[in-house]
Enzyme design. Structure first.
Site, PDB file in Angstrom:
ATOM      1  N   LEU A  32     -35.378 -63.581 -32.173  1.00 10.98           N
ATOM      2  CA  LEU A  32     -34.210 -62.827 -32.628  1.00 10.98           C
ATOM      3  C   LEU A  32     -34.174 -62.515 -34.143  1.00 10.98           C
ATOM      4  O   LEU A  32     -33.467 -61.815 -34.732  1.00 10.98           O
ATOM      5  CB  LEU A  32     -32.977 -63.783 -32.433  1.00 10.98           C
ATOM      6  CG  LEU A  32     -32.669 -63.842 -30.982  1.00 10.98           C
ATOM      7  CD1 LEU A  32     -31.659 -65.023 -30.767  1.00 10.98           C
ATOM      8  CD2 LEU A  32     -32.331 -62.849 -30.235  1.00 10.98           C
ATOM      9  N   GLY A  35     -34.883 -67.219 -40.308  1.00 11.20           N
ATOM     10  CA  GLY A  35     -34.016 -67.696 -41.242  1.00 11.20           C
ATOM     11  C   GLY A  35     -34.572 -68.595 -42.229  1.00 11.20           C
ATOM     12  O   GLY A  35     -35.909 -68.866 -42.224  1.00 11.20           O
ATOM     13  N   PHE A  37     -34.872 -71.569 -42.084  1.00  6.56           N
ATOM     14  CA  PHE A  37     -35.650 -72.911 -41.528  1.00  6.56           C
ATOM     15  C   PHE A  37     -36.782 -72.353 -40.605  1.00  6.56           C
ATOM     16  O   PHE A  37     -37.699 -73.096 -40.217  1.00  6.56           O
ATOM     17  CB  PHE A  37     -34.630 -73.750 -40.622  1.00  6.56           C
ATOM     18  CG  PHE A  37     -33.602 -74.222 -41.491  1.00  6.56           C
ATOM     19  CD1 PHE A  37     -32.246 -74.062 -41.058  1.00  6.56           C
ATOM     20  CD2 PHE A  37     -33.656 -75.165 -42.556  1.00  6.56           C
ATOM     21  CE1 PHE A  37     -31.114 -74.815 -41.886  1.00  6.56           C
ATOM     22  CE2 PHE A  37     -32.997 -75.863 -43.475  1.00  6.56           C
ATOM     23  CZ  PHE A  37     -31.580 -75.402 -42.937  1.00  6.56           C
ATOM     24  N   GLY A  38     -36.707 -71.176 -40.085  1.00  4.20           N
ATOM     25  CA  GLY A  38     -37.948 -70.459 -39.543  1.00  4.20           C
ATOM     26  C   GLY A  38     -37.427 -69.792 -38.394  1.00  4.20           C
ATOM     27  O   GLY A  38     -36.383 -69.320 -38.320  1.00  4.20           O
ATOM     28  N   LYS A  54     -33.556 -72.478 -32.482  1.00  4.39           N
ATOM     29  CA  LYS A  54     -34.128 -72.247 -33.922  1.00  4.39           C
ATOM     30  C   LYS A  54     -35.154 -73.495 -34.208  1.00  4.39           C
ATOM     31  O   LYS A  54     -34.712 -74.690 -34.280  1.00  4.39           O
ATOM     32  CB  LYS A  54     -32.773 -72.647 -34.957  1.00  4.39           C
ATOM     33  CG  LYS A  54     -32.937 -72.236 -36.399  1.00  4.39           C
ATOM     34  CD  LYS A  54     -31.785 -72.334 -37.180  1.00  4.39           C
ATOM     35  CE  LYS A  54     -30.777 -71.178 -36.597  1.00  4.39           C
ATOM     36  NZ  LYS A  54     -29.775 -71.135 -37.470  1.00  4.39           N
ATOM     37  N   ASP A 145     -21.961 -71.515 -47.605  1.00  2.00           N
ATOM     38  CA  ASP A 145     -22.479 -70.444 -47.689  1.00  2.00           C
ATOM     39  C   ASP A 145     -21.881 -69.297 -46.816  1.00  2.00           C
ATOM     40  O   ASP A 145     -22.373 -68.385 -45.956  1.00  2.00           O
ATOM     41  CB  ASP A 145     -24.164 -70.518 -47.425  1.00  2.00           C
ATOM     42  CG  ASP A 145     -24.644 -69.231 -47.922  1.00  2.00           C
ATOM     43  OD1 ASP A 145     -26.127 -69.185 -47.744  1.00  2.00           O
ATOM     44  OD2 ASP A 145     -24.216 -68.527 -48.338  1.00  2.00           O
ATOM     45  N   ARG A 149     -23.632 -62.122 -43.719  1.00  2.17           N
ATOM     46  CA  ARG A 149     -24.986 -62.358 -43.177  1.00  2.17           C
ATOM     47  C   ARG A 149     -25.088 -63.886 -42.255  1.00  2.17           C
ATOM     48  O   ARG A 149     -25.785 -64.044 -41.630  1.00  2.17           O
ATOM     49  CB  ARG A 149     -26.005 -62.210 -44.231  1.00  2.17           C
ATOM     50  CG  ARG A 149     -25.746 -63.575 -45.197  1.00  2.17           C
ATOM     51  CD  ARG A 149     -26.899 -63.874 -46.213  1.00  2.17           C
ATOM     52  NE  ARG A 149     -26.623 -64.868 -47.355  1.00  2.17           N
ATOM     53  CZ  ARG A 149     -25.584 -64.845 -48.381  1.00  2.17           C
ATOM     54  NH1 ARG A 149     -25.030 -63.357 -48.544  1.00  2.17           N
ATOM     55  NH2 ARG A 149     -25.256 -65.579 -49.267  1.00  2.17           N
ATOM     56  N   ASN A 150     -24.148 -64.680 -42.762  1.00  4.64           N
ATOM     57  CA  ASN A 150     -24.026 -65.803 -41.859  1.00  4.64           C
ATOM     58  C   ASN A 150     -22.835 -66.052 -40.732  1.00  4.64           C
ATOM     59  O   ASN A 150     -22.547 -67.115 -40.484  1.00  4.64           O
ATOM     60  CB  ASN A 150     -23.880 -67.140 -43.067  1.00  4.64           C
ATOM     61  CG  ASN A 150     -25.061 -67.101 -43.687  1.00  4.64           C
ATOM     62  OD1 ASN A 150     -25.799 -66.856 -43.296  1.00  4.64           O
ATOM     63  ND2 ASN A 150     -25.073 -67.679 -44.855  1.00  4.64           N
ATOM     64  N   ASP A 163     -24.004 -71.552 -38.920  1.00  5.26           N
ATOM     65  CA  ASP A 163     -24.844 -72.022 -40.024  1.00  5.26           C
ATOM     66  C   ASP A 163     -23.944 -72.959 -40.857  1.00  5.26           C
ATOM     67  O   ASP A 163     -24.365 -72.982 -41.980  1.00  5.26           O
ATOM     68  CB  ASP A 163     -25.834 -71.136 -40.677  1.00  5.26           C
ATOM     69  CG  ASP A 163     -27.036 -70.733 -39.492  1.00  5.26           C
ATOM     70  OD1 ASP A 163     -26.565 -69.703 -38.968  1.00  5.26           O
ATOM     71  OD2 ASP A 163     -27.650 -71.539 -39.080  1.00  5.26           O
TER      72      ASP A 163
HETATM   73  C1  LIG Z   1     -28.697 -72.672 -44.732  1.00  5.55           C
HETATM   74  N1  LIG Z   1     -28.245 -71.475 -44.190  1.00  5.55           N
HETATM   75  C2  LIG Z   1     -26.901 -70.916 -44.456  1.00  5.55           C
HETATM   76  C3  LIG Z   1     -28.751 -70.688 -42.978  1.00  5.55           C
HETATM   77  C4  LIG Z   1     -29.933 -71.319 -42.520  1.00  5.55           C
HETATM   78  C5  LIG Z   1     -30.572 -70.690 -41.261  1.00  5.55           C
HETATM   79  C6  LIG Z   1     -29.982 -69.348 -40.896  1.00  5.55           C
HETATM   80  C7  LIG Z   1     -29.040 -68.800 -41.494  1.00  5.55           C
HETATM   81  C8  LIG Z   1     -28.419 -69.557 -42.626  1.00  5.55           C
HETATM   82  C9  LIG Z   1     -28.556 -67.433 -41.246  1.00  5.55           C
HETATM   83  C10 LIG Z   1     -29.666 -66.616 -40.509  1.00  5.55           C
HETATM   84  N2  LIG Z   1     -30.461 -67.233 -39.620  1.00  5.55           N
HETATM   85  C11 LIG Z   1     -30.749 -66.747 -38.562  1.00  5.55           C
HETATM   86  C12 LIG Z   1     -31.998 -65.968 -38.309  1.00  5.55           C
HETATM   87  C13 LIG Z   1     -32.342 -65.569 -37.343  1.00  5.55           C
HETATM   88  C14 LIG Z   1     -31.516 -65.339 -36.080  1.00  5.55           C
HETATM   89  C15 LIG Z   1     -30.252 -65.936 -35.978  1.00  5.55           C
HETATM   90  C16 LIG Z   1     -29.609 -65.782 -34.995  1.00  5.55           C
HETATM   91  C17 LIG Z   1     -29.568 -64.536 -34.269  1.00  5.55           C
HETATM   92  C18 LIG Z   1     -28.639 -64.417 -32.980  1.00  5.55           C
HETATM   93  N3  LIG Z   1     -28.449 -63.499 -32.219  1.00  5.55           N
HETATM   94  C19 LIG Z   1     -29.270 -62.360 -32.232  1.00  5.55           C
HETATM   95  C20 LIG Z   1     -28.907 -61.157 -31.496  1.00  5.55           C
HETATM   96  C21 LIG Z   1     -29.553 -59.961 -31.483  1.00  5.55           C
HETATM   97  C22 LIG Z   1     -30.375 -59.615 -32.394  1.00  5.55           C
HETATM   98  C23 LIG Z   1     -31.005 -58.389 -32.641  1.00  5.55           C
HETATM   99  O1  LIG Z   1     -32.313 -58.338 -32.676  1.00  5.55           O
HETATM  100  N4  LIG Z   1     -30.385 -57.198 -32.672  1.00  5.55           N
HETATM  101  C24 LIG Z   1     -31.137 -55.972 -32.980  1.00  5.55           C
HETATM  102  C25 LIG Z   1     -30.484 -54.857 -32.300  1.00  5.55           C
HETATM  103  O2  LIG Z   1     -29.203 -55.127 -32.424  1.00  5.55           O
HETATM  104  C26 LIG Z   1     -28.427 -56.216 -32.096  1.00  5.55           C
HETATM  105  C27 LIG Z   1     -28.752 -57.168 -32.801  1.00  5.55           C
HETATM  106  C28 LIG Z   1     -30.515 -60.723 -33.415  1.00  5.55           C
HETATM  107  N5  LIG Z   1     -29.715 -62.033 -33.203  1.00  5.55           N
HETATM  108  C29 LIG Z   1     -27.889 -65.679 -32.564  1.00  5.55           C
HETATM  109  O3  LIG Z   1     -27.293 -65.639 -31.391  1.00  5.55           O
HETATM  110  N6  LIG Z   1     -28.044 -66.905 -33.132  1.00  5.55           N
HETATM  111  C30 LIG Z   1     -27.521 -68.021 -32.770  1.00  5.55           C
HETATM  112  C31 LIG Z   1     -29.081 -66.871 -34.450  1.00  5.55           C
HETATM  113  C32 LIG Z   1     -29.759 -66.473 -37.381  1.00  5.55           C
HETATM  114  C33 LIG Z   1     -28.520 -67.090 -37.600  1.00  5.55           C
HETATM  115  O4  LIG Z   1     -28.528 -68.638 -37.290  1.00  5.55           O
HETATM  116  C34 LIG Z   1     -30.670 -68.734 -39.856  1.00  5.55           C
HETATM  117  O5  LIG Z   1     -31.558 -69.335 -38.999  1.00  5.55           O
END
Ligand SMILES: CN(C)c1ccc2c(c1)CCN(c1cccc(-c3cc(Nc4ccc(C(=O)N5CCOCC5)cn4)c(=O)n(C)c3)c1CO)C2=O
Length: 244
Positions: A32, A35, A37-38, A54, A145, A149-150, A163
């Site tokens: 997906l 972020g 942490f990976g 995650k 935070d 984006r979060n 998060d």
């Molecule tokens: C310290 N702080 C504030 C942090 C730490 C880690 C993270 C974040 C903040 C926020 C960002 N992040 C992170 C990274 C990666 C994924 C997720 C992330 C993405 C999700 N869902 C989706 C669904 C679809 C798509 C997708 O590909 N598209 C493209 C087409 O159109 C629709 C959407 C992407 N993510 C989801 O459900 N979770 C629980 C986490 C998340 C959220 O978790 C982290 O992992």
């Protein structure tokens, strides 16, 4: 109520130690994104419940502290908070298992749908976030935070805060030291970038910036200013008592 076969059970009955999930009951599917942490992947728990998993990259997180906190975070359940279902800590790397949000992060959602969302839609987004943040405050929990984006969006177009509190476990000092390149200065209240004084009040400041992000459909706040200029602007406001 949502289709029971797709809705994973809240946390009860998910695992043996109530916050531990048996990794053999998880299968991983598409990535997906990644972020702080990976990598985060779409997964299935017991072959039918969609979850997000995650993976915590070695050295990215202070894991012991987080695992202690996970027990508390699992009890934060609200329609507008991304639910933590549990953790897999019996192997390296550890991973967190949460609710899956089909449409990804709110910032991309706003940008992808620019021009198609009416003001009632935008207000509804802000209302969703405010309800999740109210639940955090009522439970004495500070996000630290909050930003578009979060936050995440599901297929029912419900927006949920994600998060929360996780900044406390980030080991990358570029992220948490207020002079670090990754520090979210543009979303930070003055007492945060000056003295790291986090509170629900500083979360309210961030919520104000998030509302600006929503009503501009995903623009970058202070887009023509660098972080240090934003710090000075807020400093000037404080000095002249916010008169102009
Ligand atoms: C310290 N702080 C504030 C942090 C730490 C880690 C993270 C974040 C903040 C926020 C960002 N992040 C992170 C990274 C990666 C994924 C997720 C992330 C993405 C999700 N869902 C989706 C669904 C679809 C798509 C997708 O590909 N598209 C493209 C087409 O159109 C629709 C959407 C992407 N993510 C989801 O459900 N979770 C629980 C986490 C998340 C959220 O978790 C982290 O992992």
């Amino acid at each position: 109520v949502g289709d029971q076969t797709r809705e994973a059970p809240k946390t009860a009955g998910f695992s043996y130690d109530k916050w531990e999930i048996n990794p053999s009951e998880l299968t991983f599917m598409k990535e997906l994104g990644s972020g702080q942490f990976g990598v985060v992947r779409l997964g299935k728990w017991r072959a039918q419940h969609q979850v997000a998993s995650k993976t915590i990259r070695e050295g990215a997180m202070s894991e012991e502290d987080f695992i202690e906190e996970a027990k508390i975070m699992m009890n934060l359940s609200h329609l507008n908070l991304v639910q933590l279902y549990g953790v897999c800590t019996q192997q390296k790397p550890i991973y967190l298992v949460t609710e899956f949000m089909e449409l990804g992060c709110l910032l991309n959602y706003l940008r992808q749908r620019r021009g198609t969302l009416g003001s009632q839609d935008l207000l509804g987004i802000c209302h969703d976030v405010s309800q999740g943040m109210q639940h955090l405050e009522q439970n004495g929990f500070i996000h630290r935070d909050l930003a578009a984006r979060n936050c995440l969006v599901n297929s029912s177009l419900v927006v949920k805060v994600s998060d929360f509190g996780m900044t406390r476990y980030v080991l990358d000092d570029q992220y948490w030291s207020s002079s670090g390149a990754k520090f979210p200065v543009k979303w930070s209240a003055p007492e945060v970038f000056n003295f790291c004084k986090y509170s629900s009040k500083s979360d309210v400041w961030s919520f104000g910036v998030l509302m600006w992000e929503v009503f501009t459909e995903g623009k970058m706040p202070f887009e023509h200013n660098q972080n240090h200029e934003v710090v000075m602007m807020h400093h000037e406001d404080v000095l002249d008592g916010g008169k102009n």
